[in-house]
Design an enzyme around this catalytic site. Structure first.
Site, short mmCIF file in Angstrom:
data_model
loop_
_atom_site.label_atom_id
_atom_site.label_comp_id
_atom_site.label_asym_id
_atom_site.label_seq_id
_atom_site.Cartn_x
_atom_site.Cartn_y
_atom_site.Cartn_z
N ASP A 129 0.82 -1.20 0.00
CA ASP A 129 0.00 0.00 0.00
C ASP A 129 0.87 1.27 0.00
O ASP A 129 1.67 1.48 0.92
CB ASP A 129 -0.88 -0.06 1.27
CG ASP A 129 -2.06 0.87 1.22
OD1 ASP A 129 -2.06 1.77 0.37
OD2 ASP A 129 -2.96 0.69 2.05
N ASP A 167 -10.67 3.94 -1.29
CA ASP A 167 -11.29 2.92 -0.43
C ASP A 167 -12.80 2.89 -0.58
O ASP A 167 -13.45 3.93 -0.66
CB ASP A 167 -10.94 3.21 1.03
CG ASP A 167 -9.49 2.93 1.33
OD1 ASP A 167 -8.69 2.81 0.37
OD2 ASP A 167 -9.14 2.84 2.52
C1 GLA Z 1 -5.56 2.06 2.88
C2 GLA Z 1 -6.07 0.90 2.02
C3 GLA Z 1 -7.06 0.08 2.84
C4 GLA Z 1 -6.37 -0.45 4.08
C5 GLA Z 1 -5.78 0.70 4.88
C6 GLA Z 1 -4.92 0.21 6.02
O1 GLA Z 1 -6.56 2.95 3.21
O2 GLA Z 1 -6.67 1.40 0.86
O3 GLA Z 1 -7.57 -0.99 2.05
O4 GLA Z 1 -5.37 -1.36 3.70
O5 GLA Z 1 -4.98 1.55 4.07
O6 GLA Z 1 -4.40 1.26 6.77
#
Ligand code: GLA
Length: 531
Positions: free
Chosen positions: A256, A334
């Site tokens: 990520d 998200d």
């Molecule tokens: C980001 C990702 C999520 C999750 C969070 C964890 O927002 O897009 O899917 O993994 O980080 O902190």
């Protein structure tokens, strides 16, 4: 009546008729998936990819009464089957394609299936299916909860429909500033190897436990110094981390972007000052580099680790994700469990995300999947769960669309709190088969009229999966006759996949297909040329 006519006129369609129906969709959950028979049925994808020299684990997914006896004819040398559990394990030394006949037998009958094992460069030949801790547990994840999720995947029977991965998201590492003692501790040991927080005392033991159930396990990190939640990331330790994940026995990595933007901007004179999440976005080599690096190190391991890029679609990731050994890549911000959103900068709803995937769709192929983020059905809530705020029809839309898009299917809910509706939503083998189709095409929107969106996906057997979606707040009735726009000719059998029922055989030259699509709902059909 007046409103019905208005709707028909407003859409101005080439359908024979188009009317708004009288009834509203039921708001109470209603189950469409027929119960699986007590006789054996083998489910799941019909192809599986593995690399030479990597440990092999594949569990035959089969519904039907237990005990069951499994068989696998023509299994290549190096692999063996446990006839009781259906787990195939071992290792293949060299590249090749093997056609195996799987069998499952119980006291009531027997079933068979032709299955292709492809030993080569590519893995994840169909989109990964599993669970991820984020949408339910978020910062409150622990090894105990992960084990219980794996148990629930088995007990609920989802494993018998091809669900495989149990993925730990953020917060298995120590946190940069949290006061929570379970998140406080060294980030790395003296040699620079990552140290999990005390909630995860035995990573190898955890992986072994999950593998013992016939499932696989995934992990999460960031190319930056900090994950999005503010825990230790992989920056400057990428190779060590890849080695560690392999040593522990992990099968999946979600990587990520988070704080990495600040690294590229040259702001790391003081690591503690680097922001955790989300900014700034980069393009070109700056966007690609960190993924190239981790992709290379993962590939060097003697273990197949699905590489899931999470950088929200930056720099059209679908155009280059495959070239850095990526197997899937998030195409969006998200997701949250809402039908529509208006006021969130980095979050998306099921419709804003799901119905805007056309640019990425042509890049989907075996081993390379566009990821519109995880599923928001069941008990979700990022640390404080509640039942999904999507209506039943919105949830049918969500699952149908993700399957048509050939998206990774990662359940985001607390699997210990499954209700019948959610479980049935996730265990319809004919629907899941659309996602898992070996041709690996992603659907695009072929017809877009008013509130109606018609998505189509080509299937390996020559058939077409078609989703008739209704984004409107009123049910829509239509007599569909634009078969040529879907590339459908001659006589076609239409099957309703949610109900697992043949609907009708249509002569595309002269017939029309009567459809009633619920408000915010879907009809998911498969068309097959009639013999
Ligand atoms: C980001 C990702 C999520 C999750 C969070 C964890 O927002 O897009 O899917 O993994 O980080 O902190």
């Amino acid at each position: 009546m007046k409103s019905r006519l208005l709707l028909a006129l407003a859409l101005g369609l080439a359908w024979n008729t188009l009317l708004a129906a009288d009834t509203n969709a039921p708001a109470t959950p209603y189950i469409l998936t027929p119960a699986a028979p007590a006789t054996p049925r083998i489910n799941g994808a019909n192809v599986f990819g593995v690399r030479p020299g990597s440990p092999f684990l594949y569990t035959i997914a089969a519904t039907g009464d237990r005990p069951m006896k499994f068989s696998a004819r023509n299994l290549p040398r190096g692999l063996k089957l446990d006839a009781k559990t259906g787990q195939i394990t071992g290792m293949l030394k060299s590249q090749g394609e093997f056609i195996v006949t799987l069998g499952a037998k119980n006291s009531l009958g027997a079933a068979g299936k032709i299955f292709r094992i492809v030993c080569g460069d590519q893995i994840a030949l169909t989109p990964p299916m599993g669970w991820n801790s984020w949408n339910c547990f978020a910062h409150a994840v622990s090894a105990d909860r992960v084990k219980r999720a794996a148990d629930a995947m088995v007990k609920s029977g989802l494993i018998n429909h091809g669900w495989t991965y149990i993925n730990v998201d953020d917060y298995w590492e120590n946190h940069r500033s949290s006061k929570d003692p379970t998140l406080t501790g060294p980030f790395r040991d003296a040699k620079g190897f990552i140290v999990p927080n005390v909630r995860f005392p035995d990573m190898k033991g955890l992986a072994d436990y999950v593998h013992g159930l016939g499932l696989k396990i995934g992990l999460y990190s960031s190319p930056g110094p900090w994950t999005c939640g503010g825990c230790a990331g992989s920056w400057q330790h990428e190779q060590q981390d890849a080695q560690t994940y392999a040593k522990w026995g992990f099968d999946y990595l979600k990587y990520d972007w988070c704080s990495y933007g600040d690294v590229v901007s040259g702001l790391v004179t003081n690591v503690m000052k680097v922001k955790s999440s989300g900014t700034p976005h980069k393009t070109g080599d700056e966007a690609i580099h960190p993924y190239q690096l981790m992709g290379k190190f993962l590939r060097e391991q003697k273990r197949d680790i699905v590489f899931s890029l999470c950088q929200y679609g930056m720099d059209d990731v679908w155009k280059w994700g495959g070239s850095v050994n990526g197997n899937c890549w998030r195409t969006t911000g998200d997701i949250i469990d809402l039908w529509a959103t208006t006021d969130h900068k980095w979050q998306g709803s099921v419709t804003s995300i799901g119905f805007s995937q056309d640019a990425a769709a042509p890049f989907a192929k075996p081993g390379n999947w566009n990821d519109p983020d995880m599923l928001v059905v069941g008990e979700v809530g990022w640390g404080k769960t509640h039942p999904s705020r999507l209506t039943p029809d919105e949830q049918y839309t969500h699952i149908s669309l993700w399957c048509l898009l050939a998206a990774p299917l990662l359940i985001g809910c607390d699997m210990e709190k499954f209700d019948d509706f959610t479980l049935n939503l996730l265990s319809n083998d004919e629907v899941l088969a659309i996602d898992q189709d070996a041709l690996g095409k992603g659907a695009t929107c072929v017809i877009n009229h008013g509130d109606v969106r018609i998505y189509e996906k080509e299937l390996e057997d020559g058939g077409r999966a078609v989703g008739f979606f209704n984004l409107g707040a009123m049910p829509v009735e239509l007599k569909f006759n634009e078969f040529s726009r879907l590339g459908l000719a001659g006589k076609q059998n239409a099957r309703d996949l949610w109900r697992q029922k043949d609907v009708v055989a249509v002569d595309t030259a002269k017939d029309s297909l009567p459809l009633t699509i619920p408000a915010h709902g879907v009809l998911l059909y498969k068309f097959t040329a009639a013999k």
